[in-house]
Design a protein around this motif. Structure first.
Motif, short mmCIF file in Angstrom:
data_model
loop_
_atom_site.label_atom_id
_atom_site.label_comp_id
_atom_site.label_asym_id
_atom_site.label_seq_id
_atom_site.Cartn_x
_atom_site.Cartn_y
_atom_site.Cartn_z
N ALA A 91 -10.34 28.80 -2.07
CA ALA A 91 -9.45 29.67 -2.84
C ALA A 91 -8.04 29.12 -2.76
CB ALA A 91 -9.50 31.10 -2.31
N LEU A 92 -7.34 29.23 -3.88
CA LEU A 92 -5.96 28.78 -3.99
C LEU A 92 -5.11 29.99 -4.34
CD1 LEU A 92 -6.64 25.65 -6.25
CD2 LEU A 92 -6.46 25.67 -3.74
N ASN A 93 -4.22 30.38 -3.44
CA ASN A 93 -3.35 31.53 -3.67
C ASN A 93 -1.97 31.03 -4.08
OD1 ASN A 93 -1.93 33.91 -3.71
ND2 ASN A 93 -1.93 34.20 -1.48
N THR A 116 -6.43 39.38 -0.58
CA THR A 116 -7.73 39.52 0.09
C THR A 116 -8.82 39.44 -0.96
OG1 THR A 116 -6.78 40.94 1.81
CG2 THR A 116 -9.17 40.98 1.55
N ILE A 117 -9.80 38.57 -0.72
CA ILE A 117 -10.88 38.38 -1.68
C ILE A 117 -12.21 38.50 -0.95
CG2 ILE A 117 -9.49 36.91 -3.19
CD1 ILE A 117 -10.96 34.50 -2.01
N PRO A 118 -13.29 38.87 -1.66
CA PRO A 118 -14.61 38.94 -1.02
C PRO A 118 -15.24 37.55 -0.90
CG PRO A 118 -14.78 39.61 -3.30
CD PRO A 118 -13.31 39.39 -3.04
N HIS A 155 0.82 31.36 -0.86
CA HIS A 155 0.90 29.92 -1.18
C HIS A 155 0.00 29.10 -0.25
CE1 HIS A 155 5.18 31.02 -2.69
NE2 HIS A 155 4.31 31.07 -3.70
N THR A 156 -1.26 29.51 -0.21
CA THR A 156 -2.19 28.92 0.76
C THR A 156 -3.51 28.56 0.09
OG1 THR A 156 -1.23 30.05 2.67
CG2 THR A 156 -3.53 29.43 2.85
N ALA A 157 -4.13 27.51 0.62
CA ALA A 157 -5.50 27.14 0.25
C ALA A 157 -6.39 27.30 1.46
CB ALA A 157 -5.55 25.70 -0.25
N VAL A 158 -7.57 27.91 1.27
CA VAL A 158 -8.56 27.99 2.34
C VAL A 158 -9.85 27.37 1.82
CG1 VAL A 158 -7.57 30.02 3.44
CG2 VAL A 158 -9.28 30.32 1.65
#
Length: 600
Positions: free
Chosen positions: A541-543, A550-552, A591-594
């Motif tokens: 995910a790219l925020n 918050t995403i499922p 501003h984060t990628a997980v």
């Protein structure tokens, strides 16, 4: 025998030039003794001869019609600059890369660099000690901006006028071969950026030789190269031989073709298709060489095989990906960026490369593009920065001048986790703060004034103030653009470490090696400014929002592989769980990628 001067050994040299507009043609040897030797006319306007007592290093010009003297259009070296004589080069080289096989295109990690500003010395030789840094980073391909002979000593290279020559301020032909040989020893492929859509305005002495140009079409640089009018067969051969020359004589592994949308050719068998077939024929029975086009047409014919009416090029730069990513990161909406700005745009690019596939483009004020049916990820080269997108900004400002540190890490992840061929621009891996500006060193005052005016016109669409435009002729803009090679700052060191980790994952983790676009599922969350990308064995995910989201968790059981907000990368701390399963909430910092990998 190909065109140009070809040293045969034992001080013997063959000369061949295309000059259909000449009644007489001779080679004027300037050393070791002054001699004038007539050339013999042959078929299709070619002239040739073989001369004894011509050692390597001999300077020469061609004499046209008994009086006009001009350099060789296919000169291998112009040691005294574009206005001086050409030079005979001994192209013999003791290559030791017989085991080299190139990489599959889908495994390329490209690093674009400009020879003149990559090091303080600005030479081919000075690049070699830096290859170990690139290899440690995980780079396996370097892309050289054009090195064909251009006027002066400072230039991006797109003003080249001797396409077979090597820019003297960068080094000799032997120095370029030494660089390629060193790259292959380090397991690094080499892409050469070549310009086949125009010649530079200074030092272009092709006109009296033959109809290299046509007034049938106009380009930003004047009359177009003659690819489809009378005598175009020989013009095409000039460029096809040039491509094969770099691939064979210098062991270059791929060519990046500059701005093919500026090649005007309405023939039934286009030059670009003929070029694709020539390179494919060279690759048969040895190892693959690639053609990578720069095109803003969003036309899948570039990538389709000749059997389907295409050009047969293996890949192309994907501007739509860059523009969609850039607008989400920066919020810019002027110029061509007005066509982008939504998370859905980036989602579309992740699915198929092109965003515009025939719909209306507000910037162009017309419909644009077609559908890239049947393409895979290796057909598109993507980036968050390149020489154009940096150097054609007002101050040559990189993303480091526009984004915060968390956004820089997000840009890196968005590019290197994509299902495409990623490309970095020199210095981005450690957050280089020096600009990369546009620079020239012309000698014609009228031309210099024209370049300055051209820059002013180019910046109007972006609303940038004219009084702040740097002078491209000034040496200061060149000196300011030389890399610092400094990542001692903790944030710069962490950024480089993140790039290194992403590249290692990219090269060695099987789920990231799969570039089949049909298996990519993309979910844009417009309100949250977040993009969720799922590929076999992974999701990320790219925020792009300044707020946490918050995403499922998608279906499956997952283990966290990377979070750019982690303290390991000088981030504020990861909010995402180490393990997650379907339905579990995953918190993502601003501003984060997980990135998560599937647990079997």
């Amino acid at each position: 025998m190909t065109i140009g001067s070809w040293y045969q050994g034992a001080n013997r040299c063959c000369f061949r030039v295309w000059g259909p507009q000449c009644d007489r043609l001779a080679v004027h040897l300037l050393e070791p003794e002054d001699r004038l030797i007539s050339l013999t006319p042959t078929e299709q306007g070619y002239w040739e001869t073989t001369v004894e007592n011509v050692p390597p290093g001999t300077k020469y010009v061609y004499q046209l019609n008994g009086d006009l003297e001009r350099p060789d259009p296919a000169a291998h070296a112009q040691p005294d600059g574009v206005h001086g004589p050409s030079q005979v080069v001994d192209q013999a080289w003791a290559w030791q890369d017989q085991a080299w096989q190139n990489y599959p295109l889908g495994e390329y990690i490209i690093y674009e660099l400009h020879v003149g500003t990559f090091t303080p010395e600005g030479t081919f030789t000075a690049i070699i000690p830096r290859l170990s840094d690139l290899k440690a980073l995980g780079i396996n391909v370097i892309e050289l901006m054009p090195v064909a002979a251009f006027p002066g000593t400072r230039n991006w290279g797109y003003d080249g006028v001797y396409l077979y020559g090597v820019q003297a301020s960068y080094g000799s032909p032997q120095a370029l071969k030494a660089l390629v040989a060193a790259c292959h020893r380090e397991g690094i492929a080499v892409i050469m950026d070549v310009v086949y859509n125009h010649f530079g305005p200074e030092g272009n002495y092709l006109w009296p030789y033959g109809p290299y140009f046509t007034g049938q079409y106009r380009t930003p640089w004047g009359d177009a190269v003659n690819y489809d009018q009378a005598h175009s067969n020989e013009v095409r051969q000039f460029f096809i031989q040039n491509a094969l020359y770099w691939l064979e004589t210098y062991h270059i592994d791929a060519l990046r073709l500059d701005a093919i949308h500026a090649i005007y050719d309405f023939s039934a068998r286009p030059f670009l298709q003929e070029l694709g077939q020539a390179v494919a024929a060279l690759s048969e029975g040895s190892y693959p060489r690639y053609l990578i086009a720069e095109s803003d047409l969003n036309d899948v014919r570039v990538l389709r095989s000749p059997d389907l009416g295409g050009f047969g090029h293996q890949s192309q730069w994907c501007d739509d990906f860059h523009h969609a990513l850039h607008t989400l990161l920066t919020g810019e909406s002027s110029g061509y960026y007005q066509d982008f700005g939504s998370v859905a745009d980036l989602a579309t690019s992740y699915r198929q490369g092109y965003v515009y596939t025939g719909q209306y483009s507000p910037h162009r004020r017309r419909n644009h593009g077609n559908t890239p049916t049947g393409c895979s990820g290796e057909n598109f080269v993507v980036c968050s920065q390149n020489h154009d997108q940096i150097g054609n900004r007002l101050g040559g400002d990189r993303l480091t001048q526009t984004l915060n540190f968390e956004q820089l890490k997000l840009a890196a992840a968005a590019t290197l986790l994509s299902p495409f061929v990623p490309m970095l621009f020199m210095g981005e891996e450690y957050g280089e703060t020096r600009p990369f500006q546009y620079f020239v060193s012309h000698s014609d005052p009228a031309l210099i004034a024209g370049v300055r005016q051209g820059r002013r016109e180019e910046f109007k669409a972006f609303g940038w103030p004219e009084d702040q435009i740097p002078d491209p002729q000034g040496e200061e803009v060149f000196q300011d653009s030389i890399l610092s090679w400094d990542w001692t700052d903790p944030h710069q060191g962490a950024l480089r470490s993140l790039y290194q980790t992403l590249i290692q994952l990219r090269r060695h983790w099987p789920p990231l090696l799969d570039l089949q676009l049909a298996t990519v599922t993309v979910t844009p969350l417009e309100t949250e400014k977040t993009l969720i990308v799922q590929r076999p064995g992974l999701w990320f995910a790219l925020n792009f929002s300044p707020n946490p989201v918050t995403i499922p968790t998608p279906a499956g059981t997952w283990e966290q592989k990377l979070d750019t907000a982690s303290p390991q990368w000088q981030g504020p701390g990861s909010e995402a769980p180490d393990h997650s399963s379907e339905g579990t909430a995953v918190a993502i910092s601003p501003h984060t990628a997980v990135l998560y990998g599937q647990i079997d």
